[in-house]
Design a protein around this motif. Structure first.
Motif, PDB file in Angstrom:
ATOM      1  N   LEU A 102      50.048   9.239  30.288  1.00 16.40           N
ATOM      2  CA  LEU A 102      50.400   9.567  31.670  1.00 16.40           C
ATOM      3  C   LEU A 102      50.168  11.036  31.997  1.00 16.40           C
ATOM      4  N   THR A 103      49.961  11.866  30.971  1.00 17.89           N
ATOM      5  CA  THR A 103      49.712  13.287  31.230  1.00 17.89           C
ATOM      6  C   THR A 103      48.333  13.522  31.850  1.00 17.89           C
ATOM      7  N   ASP A 104      47.504  12.474  31.876  1.00 12.87           N
ATOM      8  CA  ASP A 104      46.199  12.550  32.542  1.00 12.87           C
ATOM      9  C   ASP A 104      46.165  11.715  33.819  1.00 12.87           C
ATOM     10  N   SER A 105      47.321  11.356  34.335  1.00 12.34           N
ATOM     11  CA  SER A 105      47.386  10.502  35.527  1.00 12.34           C
ATOM     12  C   SER A 105      46.831  11.220  36.754  1.00 12.34           C
ATOM     13  N   ALA A 106      46.281  10.444  37.661  1.00 17.98           N
ATOM     14  CA  ALA A 106      45.798  10.993  38.935  1.00 17.98           C
ATOM     15  C   ALA A 106      46.950  11.313  39.881  1.00 17.98           C
ATOM     16  N   ASP A 107      48.099  10.720  39.637  1.00 21.18           N
ATOM     17  CA  ASP A 107      49.299  10.977  40.428  1.00 21.18           C
ATOM     18  C   ASP A 107      49.922  12.283  39.939  1.00 21.18           C
ATOM     19  N   SER A 108      49.887  13.317  40.751  1.00 15.91           N
ATOM     20  CA  SER A 108      50.340  14.644  40.327  1.00 15.91           C
ATOM     21  C   SER A 108      51.826  14.657  39.968  1.00 15.91           C
ATOM     22  N   ARG A 109      52.627  13.927  40.752  1.00 19.24           N
ATOM     23  CA  ARG A 109      54.064  13.879  40.468  1.00 19.24           C
ATOM     24  C   ARG A 109      54.329  13.201  39.124  1.00 19.24           C
ATOM     25  N   LEU A 110      53.659  12.084  38.881  1.00 15.68           N
ATOM     26  CA  LEU A 110      53.825  11.362  37.624  1.00 15.68           C
ATOM     27  C   LEU A 110      53.328  12.215  36.459  1.00 15.68           C
ATOM     28  N   LYS A 111      52.233  12.899  36.651  1.00 14.16           N
ATOM     29  CA  LYS A 111      51.682  13.763  35.608  1.00 14.16           C
ATOM     30  C   LYS A 111      52.670  14.861  35.231  1.00 14.16           C
ATOM     31  N   PHE A 112      53.284  15.466  36.233  1.00 13.79           N
ATOM     32  CA  PHE A 112      54.270  16.515  35.974  1.00 13.79           C
ATOM     33  C   PHE A 112      55.473  15.969  35.217  1.00 13.79           C
ATOM     34  N   LEU A 113      55.988  14.825  35.661  1.00 15.61           N
ATOM     35  CA  LEU A 113      57.155  14.244  35.003  1.00 15.61           C
ATOM     36  C   LEU A 113      56.842  13.837  33.570  1.00 15.61           C
ATOM     37  N   ALA A 114      55.634  13.305  33.355  1.00 11.23           N
ATOM     38  CA  ALA A 114      55.238  12.923  31.998  1.00 11.23           C
ATOM     39  C   ALA A 114      55.187  14.151  31.086  1.00 11.23           C
ATOM     40  N   HIS A 115      54.636  15.267  31.591  1.00  7.72           N
ATOM     41  CA  HIS A 115      54.614  16.506  30.814  1.00  7.72           C
ATOM     42  C   HIS A 115      56.043  16.982  30.528  1.00  7.72           C
ATOM     43  N   ASN A 116      56.904  16.859  31.514  1.00  4.32           N
ATOM     44  CA  ASN A 116      58.287  17.280  31.356  1.00  4.32           C
ATOM     45  C   ASN A 116      58.965  16.523  30.214  1.00  4.32           C
ATOM     46  N   PHE A 117      58.847  15.195  30.232  1.00  2.87           N
ATOM     47  CA  PHE A 117      59.508  14.398  29.203  1.00  2.87           C
ATOM     48  C   PHE A 117      58.799  14.494  27.858  1.00  2.87           C
ATOM     49  N   MET A 118      57.500  14.748  27.873  1.00  2.00           N
ATOM     50  CA  MET A 118      56.801  14.999  26.617  1.00  2.00           C
ATOM     51  C   MET A 118      57.365  16.251  25.948  1.00  2.00           C
ATOM     52  N   ALA A 119      57.552  17.298  26.732  1.00  2.00           N
ATOM     53  CA  ALA A 119      58.098  18.547  26.192  1.00  2.00           C
ATOM     54  C   ALA A 119      59.502  18.335  25.644  1.00  2.00           C
ATOM     55  N   LEU A 120      60.332  17.609  26.395  1.00  2.00           N
ATOM     56  CA  LEU A 120      61.692  17.329  25.943  1.00  2.00           C
ATOM     57  C   LEU A 120      61.681  16.475  24.675  1.00  2.00           C
ATOM     58  N   SER A 121      60.778  15.499  24.614  1.00  2.00           N
ATOM     59  CA  SER A 121      60.686  14.627  23.435  1.00  2.00           C
ATOM     60  C   SER A 121      60.243  15.415  22.212  1.00  2.00           C
ATOM     61  N   TYR A 122      59.263  16.301  22.406  1.00  2.00           N
ATOM     62  CA  TYR A 122      58.832  17.160  21.294  1.00  2.00           C
ATOM     63  C   TYR A 122      60.012  17.999  20.795  1.00  2.00           C
ATOM     64  N   TYR A 123      60.773  18.555  21.729  1.00  2.00           N
ATOM     65  CA  TYR A 123      61.894  19.406  21.315  1.00  2.00           C
ATOM     66  C   TYR A 123      62.927  18.596  20.535  1.00  2.00           C
ATOM     67  N   GLU A 124      63.305  17.441  21.073  1.00  2.00           N
ATOM     68  CA  GLU A 124      64.321  16.631  20.410  1.00  2.00           C
ATOM     69  C   GLU A 124      63.831  16.093  19.070  1.00  2.00           C
ATOM     70  N   ASN A 125      62.512  15.968  18.908  1.00  2.00           N
ATOM     71  CA  ASN A 125      61.933  15.479  17.652  1.00  2.00           C
ATOM     72  C   ASN A 125      61.626  16.628  16.696  1.00  2.00           C
ATOM     73  N   ALA A 126      62.107  17.832  17.026  1.00  2.00           N
ATOM     74  CA  ALA A 126      61.945  19.035  16.194  1.00  2.00           C
ATOM     75  C   ALA A 126      60.482  19.433  16.022  1.00  2.00           C
ATOM     76  N   GLU A 127      59.632  19.062  16.974  1.00  2.00           N
ATOM     77  CA  GLU A 127      58.232  19.526  16.985  1.00  2.00           C
ATOM     78  C   GLU A 127      58.177  20.734  17.923  1.00  2.00           C
ATOM     79  N   TYR A 128      58.677  21.842  17.428  1.00  2.00           N
ATOM     80  CA  TYR A 128      58.961  22.974  18.284  1.00  2.00           C
ATOM     81  C   TYR A 128      57.710  23.673  18.808  1.00  2.00           C
ATOM     82  N   SER A 129      56.651  23.728  18.021  1.00  2.00           N
ATOM     83  CA  SER A 129      55.426  24.398  18.481  1.00  2.00           C
ATOM     84  C   SER A 129      54.831  23.680  19.687  1.00  2.00           C
TER      85      SER A 129
END
Length: 321
Positions: A102-129
């Motif tokens: 979804l980070t490559d979605s044509a829907d800008s709002r969806l793309k932003f939200l997907a990036h947001n939750f990807m970042a949060l998921s990386y953080y919670e999964n201890a993938e800090y970089s």
């Protein structure tokens, strides 16, 4: 017996509805059954499960939409909801799997939200970089401007998780500056007061963590070779160093005594023991130095994370949308 009772109940119910007078209306639920030919029926049920925090049953209903209605025009948003349910349920690896396309979605709002939750998921999964990289991108996104303060804090925490305490401290100070900029004036009520104790404690912890330094395993071995226990003295483990020195020194003395007394058994036994203890204490100092470096800053990060979790009541829900 249970099947018979169920069948009897259903037959009696059918008979009652059949005999109901024309003027009597049946209930709305009985009059109108759910229409399972429409994706909205499954989506409403999934949303209801999500509201009850029954995330995995919600995921099941969302997945039914994907399988039963592959041409549904909002299928990307269904995948987003599945990812969000995985995230809320603590299954961050599965959440990333749903968000990534979804980070490559044509829907800008969806793309932003997907990036947001990807970042949060990386953080919670201890993938800090990866988390720090995505939060930096979100800060540059126009849609992320309202959450600039929170993203800066998350980026700082991600750097701390990677033990980049200098970078983390710099970002935390920048976040504090941004928070102060939101204060209307000293005379009026402060905005976002829950941040003040967090910044006070977290900056204190990061200033302490920034001063931490690693210990060289090779220097530890070098000092151990010169003086038994010297590597542990170098690492600040005085009790272990004294024990190592006593063992090697005592065994060496007894081995020497055996040679002087021409006692073959004593000399061989204690020479072997002294040699093993000498090599063992050198290897132990090497392993201890490696472990010290690996765990360096862990206590500080745990304390920092504890402060951060106390802030999440105000912070996380703002970035979860």
């Amino acid at each position: 017996m249970r099947r018979f009772a169920t069948a009897l109940f259903l037959s009696l119910g059918t008979a009652v509805f059949a005999e109901a007078p024309a003027g009597v209306k049946t209930s709305k639920a009985a009059a109108k059954a759910p229409d399972f030919t429409r994706p909205q029926t499954f989506l409403q049920l999934a949303d209801a499960f999500a509201d009850e925090q029954d995330y995995y049953r919600a995921i099941t209903e969302y997945k039914k939409v994907i399988h039963l209605f592959p041409q549904y025009d909002k299928l990307e948003w269904v995948h987003f909801q599945i990812g969000k349910m995985y995230y809320e349920g603590g299954r961050f690896a599965q959440a990333k799997h749903e968000f990534l396309p979804l980070t490559d979605s044509a829907d800008s709002r969806l793309k932003f939200l997907a990036h947001n939750f990807m970042a949060l998921s990386y953080y919670e999964n201890a993938e800090y970089s990866n988390s720090a990289r995505l939060f930096a991108e979100l800060k540059e996104n126009p849609a992320g401007k309202p959450y600039l303060l929170d993203y800066t804090i998350y980026a700082s925490m991600a750097d701390a998780g990677d033990k980049k305490f200098s970078e983390s401290l710099e970002k935390m100070r920048a976040a504090k500056t941004a928070w102060k900029a939101k204060q209307p004036s000293p005379e009026t009520a402060s905005v976002l007061p829950q941040y003040e104790p967090f910044f006070a404690k977290s900056i204190e912890v990061l200033e302490k963590a920034e001063k931490l330094s690693t210990k060289s395993p090779f220097w530890a071995v070098f000092f151990s070779a010169i003086l038994p226990g010297g590597g542990h003295f170098f690492l600040g483990e005085w009790d272990t160093g004294i024990v190592s020195l006593s063992l090697v020194g005592g065994a060496a003395f007894l081995a020497y005594d055996g040679f002087m007394r021409e006692s073959t058994v004593q000399s061989i036994l204690f020479t072997t023991f002294a040699t093993g203890a000498y090599i063992g204490q050198a290897y132990s100092s090497y392993r201890t130095a490696r472990k010290y470096n690996e765990e360096l800053g862990d206590a500080e990060f745990r304390e920092l994370n504890r402060q951060f979790r106390s802030l999440n009541i105000a912070l996380q829900f703002q970035t979860r949308f």
